[in-house]
Design a protein around this motif. Structure first.
Motif, short mmCIF file in Angstrom:
data_model
loop_
_atom_site.label_atom_id
_atom_site.label_comp_id
_atom_site.label_asym_id
_atom_site.label_seq_id
_atom_site.Cartn_x
_atom_site.Cartn_y
_atom_site.Cartn_z
N LEU A 1 0.82 -1.20 0.00
CA LEU A 1 0.00 0.00 0.00
C LEU A 1 0.86 1.26 0.00
O LEU A 1 0.50 2.28 -0.58
CB LEU A 1 -0.91 0.03 1.23
CG LEU A 1 -2.26 -0.67 1.09
CD1 LEU A 1 -2.99 -0.64 2.43
CD2 LEU A 1 -3.10 0.00 0.02
N LEU B 1 1.54 3.16 -3.13
CA LEU B 1 0.46 3.84 -3.86
C LEU B 1 0.45 5.33 -3.56
O LEU B 1 0.85 5.76 -2.48
CB LEU B 1 -0.90 3.25 -3.45
CG LEU B 1 -1.16 1.77 -3.75
CD1 LEU B 1 -2.59 1.43 -3.34
CD2 LEU B 1 -0.92 1.47 -5.21
N ARG C 1 -4.28 5.19 -1.90
CA ARG C 1 -4.06 4.40 -0.69
C ARG C 1 -5.17 4.65 0.32
O ARG C 1 -5.67 3.72 0.95
CB ARG C 1 -2.71 4.78 -0.08
CG ARG C 1 -2.28 3.93 1.08
CD ARG C 1 -0.84 4.23 1.51
NE ARG C 1 -0.68 5.61 1.97
CZ ARG C 1 -0.89 6.02 3.22
NH1 ARG C 1 -1.29 5.16 4.14
NH2 ARG C 1 -0.72 7.27 3.56
N GLU D 1 -7.53 1.81 1.93
CA GLU D 1 -7.42 1.54 3.36
C GLU D 1 -8.76 1.72 4.08
O GLU D 1 -9.12 0.92 4.95
CB GLU D 1 -6.37 2.46 3.99
CG GLU D 1 -4.95 1.99 3.68
CD GLU D 1 -3.90 2.84 4.38
OE1 GLU D 1 -2.76 2.35 4.51
OE2 GLU D 1 -4.22 3.99 4.78
N GLY E 1 -6.01 2.47 -7.80
CA GLY E 1 -5.18 1.96 -6.70
C GLY E 1 -5.07 0.44 -6.75
O GLY E 1 -3.99 -0.15 -6.58
#
Lengths: 184, 259
Positions: free
Chosen positions: A129, A132, A137, A141, A171
């Motif tokens: 992650l 990104l 991100r 998330e 993403g």
């Protein structure tokens, strides 16, 4: 390894208790880490973990290898149950802390929200992650660790739904490239 | 239908981020077996695993494992026991059925293999028995013949003739007789007495008949019958047709009579 996991699930579907024990020993540390990260509390996490593996035992017959690996099967289930728990805790705390004023409730006023925020903050820089762009991100998330739907993310970030969808797609494509690169 | 929306939805679906109509549509689409979306779903699942690696694996409390294994054992064991019991019963039943089948086949085999032999032995035995009886009759006849020849050489022997009487005039018999030793009745041209009947010889003394034995003739109408001695002088010898067991006093017609 994946094949062996699938074999275990097949045997679980045939009500093989020994296969379940092996399955639990193999996948519970991964699931527990994930659940703990989302739920934040060890007691709640242990509850959720038991729920997840009990479900796996019950749903073993419906496992379809065409839809994913045993690992993914466990992870997706663990994440979903952990998020259910967080949402339930959030509703409960809202009921006790702010029974009337629902409009003003936000992450800052929500203890469970704090947990989720902390979880996001703990994301390590070295992870997939971390590679990104921040905007991508963030949506991933929020979806992954907090279990927010695209609509909820749009509301939370005060962004148009289309923008959230695009960021998530970009993403995920980028992640896929990274994961694919790791796999190769 | 453009495929575009589903590419992103596989990922969202894997993360549980789809809801409502979107979720229903995508699940229907997956159920239709779209290979591309299944691949996307697998990929999303793999990403979910990669993302999970962001959280360090943790050792769960042992109480969770114990509780789960207890619950699973409670559900797994009876089912397995049942399955094993069913398997055992099935195999037992199969074995039992097989045993019955083997026994049946074995019986058939034994029967099939030995029945002709047994039948042959039976026929052989019957033939031997018949031969034995024939030889016994022949021996009896030879002994009777010898006894008769002996009597014929004896000057004390009287030879009486019995003639056909009543229904069978052609019948004839000779009686070799000694008052103290008894004698032999030799019969010719007497037809069989008929089913359930026999011929009975009577010694008549002073008008009173006394039974002197029951006999039958062979296919040629002959008979040789031993006659035991009697205390009183015999006036007449007569033969009647009687029930084959014999009777104490004559009931049937006289077929042969001396005098």
């Amino acid at each position: 390894m994946a094949e062996a996991g699938a074999d275990l699930i097949r045997r679980m579907a045939a009500r093989d208790g020994a296969a379940f024990a092996s399955f639990y020993d193999r996948y519970s540390p991964l699931a527990y880490g994930l659940i703990l990260r989302i739920v934040g509390d060890r007691t709640d996490a242990a509850d959720v973990l038991q729920e997840v593996f009990w479900e796996a035992w019950q749903a073993a017959a419906s496992y379809d290898p065409a839809r994913g690996t045993p690992e993914a099967w466990v992870v997706i289930r663990a994440r979903a149950r952990a998020i259910d728990r967080v949402r339930a805790l959030r509703r409960r705390s809202r009921t006790f802390v702010e029974p009337v004023d629902e409009v003003s409730s936000d992450a800052a006023a929500d203890p469970s929200g704090d947990v989720a925020e902390r979880a996001v903050a703990r994301t390590t820089v070295g992870s997939a992650l971390g590679a990104l762009p921040e905007a991508q991100r963030e949506v991933i998330e929020l979806a992954y660790w907090q279990g927010l739907t695209q609509t909820e993310i749009a509301e939370r970030l005060k962004q148009p739904l289309g923008t959230v969808k695009t960021r998530m797609r970009l993403g995920l494509e980028r992640l896929r490239a990274i994961v694919g690169g790791q796999g190769a | 239908m453009t495929h575009e929306p589903f590419d992103t939805e596989a990922a969202a679906y894997a993360l549980g981020a789809l809801e409502g109509e979107q979720l229903a549509r995508f699940e229907t689409h997956l159920a239709e077996g779209c290979a591309r979306c299944l691949a996307a779903l697998r990929e999303a699942g793999d990403m979910a695993v990669v993302l999970a690696a962001d959280a360090a694996p943790a050792v769960p409390p042992t109480a969770v494992r114990e509780a789960l294994l207890r619950r699973v054992a409670a559900e797994a064991s009876p089912a397995r026991r049942q399955a094993e019991s069913a398997r055992w019963w099935t195999s037992w039943a199969t074995a039992a059925a097989a045993a019955v089948l083997v026994a049946a086949l074995g019986g058939l085999f034994v029967q099939g293999r030995y029945e002709p032999r047994l039948a042959a032995l039976g026929r052989e035995t019957a033939a031997l028995k018949e031969e034995l009886e024939r030889q016994a009759r022949a021996l009896g006849q030879r002994q009777a013949d010898a006894a008769i020849a002996q009597m014929l050489r004896d000057p004390a022997t009287r030879v009486l003739t019995l003639r056909g009487a009543g229904p069978i005039p052609t019948a004839e018999a000779r009686l070799l007789w000694q008052q103290e030793a008894g004698g032999w009745l030799v019969v010719t041209n007497l037809p069989p007495a008929g089913a359930g009947n026999a011929y009975e010889l009577w010694t008549i003394s002073g008008g009173r008949p006394t039974p002197a034995g029951v006999f039958n003739v062979d296919a040629s109408g002959r008979a040789t019958h031993r006659v035991e001695p009697v205390a009183q002088a015999v006036d007449v010898f007569a033969v009647t047709v009687e029930p084959e067991a014999g009777v104490a006093a004559p009931t049937g017609p006289i077929v042969l009579a001396s005098r």
